[in-house]
Design an enzyme around this catalytic site. Structure first.
Site, PDB file in Angstrom:
ATOM      1  N   ASP A  75      46.927  35.596  45.383  1.00  0.00           N
ATOM      2  CA  ASP A  75      46.554  36.674  44.462  1.00  0.00           C
ATOM      3  C   ASP A  75      45.053  36.977  44.576  1.00  0.00           C
ATOM      4  OD1 ASP A  75      47.873  37.999  41.810  1.00  0.00           O
ATOM      5  OD2 ASP A  75      45.722  37.655  41.577  1.00  0.00           O
ATOM      6  N   MET A  76      44.711  38.190  44.923  1.00  0.00           N
ATOM      7  CA  MET A  76      43.309  38.546  45.138  1.00  0.00           C
ATOM      8  C   MET A  76      42.473  38.329  43.881  1.00  0.00           C
ATOM      9  SD  MET A  76      41.017  39.493  47.213  1.00  0.00           S
ATOM     10  CE  MET A  76      41.626  40.280  48.701  1.00  0.00           C
TER      11      MET A  76
ATOM     12  N   HIS B 133      46.650  50.908  52.273  1.00  0.00           N
ATOM     13  CA  HIS B 133      47.500  50.462  51.155  1.00  0.00           C
ATOM     14  C   HIS B 133      47.332  48.948  51.075  1.00  0.00           C
ATOM     15  CE1 HIS B 133      51.233  50.466  48.597  1.00  0.00           C
ATOM     16  NE2 HIS B 133      51.092  49.187  48.918  1.00  0.00           N
ATOM     17  N   LEU B 134      46.498  48.497  50.132  1.00  0.00           N
ATOM     18  CA  LEU B 134      46.173  47.068  50.044  1.00  0.00           C
ATOM     19  C   LEU B 134      46.790  46.475  48.784  1.00  0.00           C
ATOM     20  CD1 LEU B 134      42.357  47.329  50.926  1.00  0.00           C
ATOM     21  CD2 LEU B 134      44.306  47.110  52.490  1.00  0.00           C
ATOM     22  N   GLY B 135      47.874  45.771  48.957  1.00  0.00           N
ATOM     23  CA  GLY B 135      48.507  45.075  47.838  1.00  0.00           C
ATOM     24  C   GLY B 135      48.917  43.709  48.340  1.00  0.00           C
TER      25      GLY B 135
ATOM     26  N   GLU C  99      43.144  49.797  44.742  1.00  0.00           N
ATOM     27  CA  GLU C  99      42.834  50.584  43.546  1.00  0.00           C
ATOM     28  C   GLU C  99      41.927  49.835  42.583  1.00  0.00           C
ATOM     29  OE1 GLU C  99      46.578  51.819  41.742  1.00  0.00           O
ATOM     30  OE2 GLU C  99      47.349  52.313  43.735  1.00  0.00           O
TER      31      GLU C  99
ATOM     32  N   ASN D 221      63.947  49.233  43.375  1.00  0.00           N
ATOM     33  CA  ASN D 221      63.271  48.614  44.513  1.00  0.00           C
ATOM     34  C   ASN D 221      63.669  47.137  44.500  1.00  0.00           C
ATOM     35  OD1 ASN D 221      61.513  47.537  46.349  1.00  0.00           O
ATOM     36  ND2 ASN D 221      59.641  48.287  45.356  1.00  0.00           N
TER      37      ASN D 221
ATOM     38  N   ARG E 129      51.332  36.850  54.226  1.00  0.00           N
ATOM     39  CA  ARG E 129      51.689  37.159  55.621  1.00  0.00           C
ATOM     40  C   ARG E 129      50.439  37.137  56.509  1.00  0.00           C
ATOM     41  NH1 ARG E 129      55.036  42.567  54.279  1.00  0.00           N
ATOM     42  NH2 ARG E 129      54.992  41.942  52.092  1.00  0.00           N
TER      43      ARG E 129
ATOM     44  N   HIS F 107      55.625  51.044  54.134  1.00  0.00           N
ATOM     45  CA  HIS F 107      54.915  51.620  52.978  1.00  0.00           C
ATOM     46  C   HIS F 107      54.919  53.148  53.025  1.00  0.00           C
ATOM     47  CE1 HIS F 107      52.520  47.636  52.718  1.00  0.00           C
ATOM     48  NE2 HIS F 107      53.346  47.679  51.689  1.00  0.00           N
TER      49      HIS F 107
ATOM     50  N   GLU G 242      54.844  55.079  44.445  1.00  0.00           N
ATOM     51  CA  GLU G 242      55.989  55.130  45.365  1.00  0.00           C
ATOM     52  C   GLU G 242      57.251  55.556  44.625  1.00  0.00           C
ATOM     53  OE1 GLU G 242      54.516  51.100  46.452  1.00  0.00           O
ATOM     54  OE2 GLU G 242      55.535  51.512  48.337  1.00  0.00           O
TER      55      GLU G 242
ATOM     56  N   ARG H 235      64.538  52.370  47.155  1.00  0.00           N
ATOM     57  CA  ARG H 235      63.599  52.114  48.237  1.00  0.00           C
ATOM     58  C   ARG H 235      64.315  51.244  49.262  1.00  0.00           C
ATOM     59  NH1 ARG H 235      58.054  48.546  48.117  1.00  0.00           N
ATOM     60  NH2 ARG H 235      57.547  48.903  50.292  1.00  0.00           N
TER      61      ARG H 235
HETATM   62  P1  AMP Z   1      50.487  45.191  44.577  1.00  0.00           P
HETATM   63  O1  AMP Z   1      51.325  44.402  45.557  1.00  0.00           O
HETATM   64  O2  AMP Z   1      50.152  46.565  45.060  1.00  0.00           O
HETATM   65  O3  AMP Z   1      51.028  45.161  43.172  1.00  0.00           O
HETATM   66  O4  AMP Z   1      49.069  44.427  44.491  1.00  0.00           O
HETATM   67  C1  AMP Z   1      48.972  43.090  44.080  1.00  0.00           C
HETATM   68  C2  AMP Z   1      47.572  42.574  44.417  1.00  0.00           C
HETATM   69  O5  AMP Z   1      46.592  43.364  43.720  1.00  0.00           O
HETATM   70  C3  AMP Z   1      47.338  41.127  43.997  1.00  0.00           C
HETATM   71  O6  AMP Z   1      46.668  40.416  45.027  1.00  0.00           O
HETATM   72  C4  AMP Z   1      46.437  41.278  42.789  1.00  0.00           C
HETATM   73  O7  AMP Z   1      45.591  40.152  42.591  1.00  0.00           O
HETATM   74  C5  AMP Z   1      45.616  42.484  43.180  1.00  0.00           C
HETATM   75  N1  AMP Z   1      44.925  43.051  42.018  1.00  0.00           N
HETATM   76  C6  AMP Z   1      45.462  43.675  40.951  1.00  0.00           C
HETATM   77  N2  AMP Z   1      44.483  43.981  40.048  1.00  0.00           N
HETATM   78  C7  AMP Z   1      43.314  43.526  40.577  1.00  0.00           C
HETATM   79  C8  AMP Z   1      41.939  43.536  40.140  1.00  0.00           C
HETATM   80  N3  AMP Z   1      41.591  44.072  38.987  1.00  0.00           N
HETATM   81  N4  AMP Z   1      41.016  42.981  40.968  1.00  0.00           N
HETATM   82  C9  AMP Z   1      41.360  42.435  42.136  1.00  0.00           C
HETATM   83  N5  AMP Z   1      42.624  42.399  42.606  1.00  0.00           N
HETATM   84  C10 AMP Z   1      43.594  42.927  41.839  1.00  0.00           C
END
Ligand code: AMP
Length: 393
Positions: free
Chosen positions: A283-284, A208-210, A331, A8, A241, A181, A380, A93
């Site tokens: 970063d969440m 799909h929340l990342g 997740e 990827n 974004r 996605h 994925e 990907r």
């Molecule tokens: P991804 O792009 O799917 O890898 O997701 C990345 C996002 O998931 C980032 O904003 C991370 O801060 C968030 N994330 C991962 N683990 C946690 C957690 N335990 N609590 C809150 N957010 C998380």
């Protein structure tokens, strides 16, 4: 041991996973890793199946970005050699398959050229996705390669879900909603019956929340609508974004600040979302740990915007039998799931707070909830590995 490599490739990173063959349903990768920081301080690291870092290597600076990408891939292939792993195939990907590529594709020199023509549809991603294919063709000409497209799963959307309200001639050029996605949604659609039973074939919205975030409306486990559109910037608020943005805002910035496409690209892809609203981080997890009111506001807006999009996708799905959360945030963040679902009570959504706070629970709805609520970890890379194995026999 014969293995599958899944690649990827992005603008400054190359993520990968290695699976042993034959690939079983739900098999875990034996190695995962990435080349990070290409163009800055590039590193190559690998984690084994238990998540422990088993290789960490600094990569030398190259004369240009192209050379650094190349060096990253070479480092990965050298490392695979040293593990005595024999590659049976490589799966990639690829962000955009355009209107024509609706299924995984065996790569050869002529269809790489076809994929090259789609670069204008995804200029920030597609060139990076294609680069490793050429390198691998040169370095391992006998190893077959398969491309899996982020857009492919969405090709079942009805025409009305794909159409912008613009002149027909522009639509005919391919300017329409594609959706991204796709490998994640396909994987979730596969898991759904095991988690929510017969409702899997009803109206389902998958979130799909990342770092990148989107939602997909499913009916009979087929895509019927997406929050993402022509590019992967529409829909939900994301790490950096904007998601949905009135195009008038961009015209305003062009007129009042003299901004062109470079500045606007920076704004909508890199400086907005959680990062822009909080002024702290994309970063969440970092935002959830912060006491700053701006961090709280950014999270609230993220949840509100997600709930608004979810309402729209319930229309696309023709109802709402289930909501599924996946991706790094979906997740792992009970607070974000609860924050989104708090807006959706009128749909008959009733969340079990204890289940939501329990890591690893697949179902988080109360027994009286009209809508099934699930948390399903996505994979994925497994989905791409599955297609590569199937296509190549
Ligand atoms: P991804 O792009 O799917 O890898 O997701 C990345 C996002 O998931 C980032 O904003 C991370 O801060 C968030 N994330 C991962 N683990 C946690 C957690 N335990 N609590 C809150 N957010 C998380």
């Amino acid at each position: 041991m014969s293995s599958l490599l899944i690649v990827n490739a992005g603008s400054s990173s190359l993520k990968f996973a290695v699976y042993n063959l034959p690939l079983a349903e739900g098999a875990q990768a034996v190695f995962r890793g990435q080349v990070d920081g290409i163009g800055a301080d590039a590193r190559f690291f690998v984690k084994d199946a238990s998540g422990d870092r088993c290789h960490d290597q600094e990569l030398p600076k190259g004369p240009d970005l192209e050379a650094e990408h190349q060096a990253g891939l070479d480092a990965l292939l050298d490392w695979l050699d040293a593990q005595k792993l024999t590659l049976a195939a490589v799966g990639h990907r690829v962000v955009h398959g355009g209107a024509n590529f609706a299924a995984p594709l065996r790569i050869d020199a002529s269809n790489i050229e076809e994929l090259e023509k789609l670069v204008p549809l995804a200029p920030l991603h597609q060139p990076h996705n294609l680069r490793p294919m050429r390198t691998l063709m040169r370095r391992l000409p006998d190893v077959p390669q398969v491309a899996c497209f982020d857009t492919a799963f969405h090709r079942t959307q009805p025409a009305i879900a794909e159409t912008f309200a613009i002149p027909r001639a522009i639509t005919a050029e391919g300017v329409k909603r594609y959706g991204f996605h796709g490998s994640s949604y396909e994987y979730i659609a596969r898991q759904l019956p095991g988690v929510i039973g017969p409702r899997a074939d009803g109206a389902v919205v998958v979130a799909h929340l990342g770092n990148g975030a989107s939602m997909c409306a499913l009916r009979e486990r087929k895509a019927v609508g997406s929050s993402m559109g022509f590019t992967a910037v529409d829909g939900l608020m994301m790490g950096t974004r904007t998601g949905l943005l009135d195009p008038g805002v961009m015209l305003y910035l062009m007129d009042t600040r003299g901004w062109g496409s470079k500045e606007l690209t920076n704004l909508i892809y890199k400086q907005s979302g959680l990062l822009g609203v909080s002024g702290i981080s994309q970063d969440m997890r970092t935002l959830q740990e912060s006491d700053a009111p701006e961090a709280k506001e950014a999270i609230e807006l993220f949840c509100y915007r997600a709930a608004r999009e979810l309402g729209s996708l319930a229309v696309a799905a023709g109802g709402l039998d289930a909501i599924v959360f996946t991706g790094g945030i979906g997740e792992n963040s009970p607070a974000v799931r609860a924050g989104i679902l708090a807006h959706l009570g009128f749909f008959g959504v009733s969340m079990d707070a204890e289940a939501n706070n329990t890591r690893g629970r697949l179902r988080i709805d109360k027994s009286d909830s009209r809508v099934a609520l699930a948390v399903i970890p996505t994979d994925e890379e497994w989905m791409i590995a599955h297609h590569a194995q199937r296509l190549l026999g």
